[in-house]
Design an enzyme around this catalytic site. Structure first.
Site, mmCIF file in Angstrom:
data_model
loop_
_atom_site.group_PDB
_atom_site.id
_atom_site.type_symbol
_atom_site.label_atom_id
_atom_site.label_comp_id
_atom_site.label_asym_id
_atom_site.label_seq_id
_atom_site.Cartn_x
_atom_site.Cartn_y
_atom_site.Cartn_z
ATOM 1 C CE LYS A 175 -4.147 -1.766 2.257
ATOM 2 N NZ LYS A 175 -4.989 -1.572 3.464
ATOM 3 C CG PHE A 192 -13.940 2.259 6.701
ATOM 4 C CD1 PHE A 192 -13.439 1.512 5.638
ATOM 5 C CD2 PHE A 192 -14.711 1.615 7.659
ATOM 6 C CE1 PHE A 192 -13.702 0.159 5.515
ATOM 7 C CE2 PHE A 192 -14.985 0.246 7.549
ATOM 8 C CZ PHE A 192 -14.479 -0.474 6.475
ATOM 9 N NE ARG A 209 -6.494 -12.115 6.082
ATOM 10 C CZ ARG A 209 -7.069 -10.927 6.150
ATOM 11 N NH1 ARG A 209 -6.862 -10.035 5.203
ATOM 12 N NH2 ARG A 209 -7.845 -10.615 7.158
ATOM 13 C CB THR A 264 -7.155 -5.613 9.653
ATOM 14 O OG1 THR A 264 -7.329 -6.877 9.007
ATOM 15 C CG2 THR A 264 -7.533 -4.509 8.689
ATOM 16 N NE ARG A 286 -2.115 -5.184 7.547
ATOM 17 C CZ ARG A 286 -3.036 -6.054 7.168
ATOM 18 N NH1 ARG A 286 -3.456 -6.997 8.013
ATOM 19 N NH2 ARG A 286 -3.561 -5.985 5.959
ATOM 20 C CG HIS A 333 -5.537 -6.036 0.216
ATOM 21 N ND1 HIS A 333 -6.728 -6.028 0.902
ATOM 22 C CD2 HIS A 333 -5.661 -6.986 -0.752
ATOM 23 C CE1 HIS A 333 -7.538 -6.929 0.351
ATOM 24 N NE2 HIS A 333 -6.916 -7.520 -0.652
#
Length: 159
Positions: free
Chosen positions: A14, A62, A90, A96, A107, A123
């Site tokens: 991203k 959002f 994942r 997330t 992340r 993502h």
């Protein structure tokens, strides 16, 4: 739950990762884990494509900021292949919401503490159905490749 079968999933690096120079580091993590990159390109996602990609969030508050964010800079889209690739990717990505992402996940290691959970570095498709739909949004069949890797030899020989 995956039954140890070979799968393909979509990963998007991203805007927050692209502008911070994290592309190579993120790709490296997937390859070191034994996953195979079978399609990859840098693109600037159009508003229309972003709205198709995030269609299930259209009625959520959002949605507009999500579309604005993902279209802000170029992104890297990848088709990643491997045994149980959807689940593995994942787990590697982490929660997330970056505040809940464990250290050692993409992340957890790279997402900045910002109030907006959409700035979460990558993502990753959340199901086999999503992966198939998302891959078709970004890649033609002739943009996805098959080639041998060392892991193929190990699985073939049963080592």
């Amino acid at each position: 739950m995956c039954e140890n079968e070979k799968e393909r999933t979509l990963v998007i690096i991203k805007p927050d990762a692209v502008i911070r120079g994290l592309i190579g580091e993120i790709i490296s993590r997937f390859e070191k884990r034994g996953l195979k990159i079978v399609g990859m390109k840098m693109i600037w996602i159009s508003k229309e494509l972003a709205e198709k990609h995030y269609a299930e969030h259209r009625e959520k508050p959002f949605f507009k900021s999500l579309v604005e964010y993902i279209t802000r800079t170029p992104v890297v889209v990848m088709v990643v292949e491997g045994r149980c690739a959807i689940e593995v990717v994942r787990k590697m990505a982490g929660a997330t919401d970056p505040k809940n992402a464990e250290p050692g996940t993409i992340r957890g290691d790279f997402a900045l503490e910002v109030s907006d959970a959409i700035c979460n570095v990558v993502h990753a498709s959340d199901s086999k159905e999503s992966a198939e739909r998302e891959i078709k949004l970004y890649f033609r069949d002739d943009e996805i490749f098959d080639y041998p890797r060392a892991e193929d030899w190990f699985y073939r020989k049963g080592i």
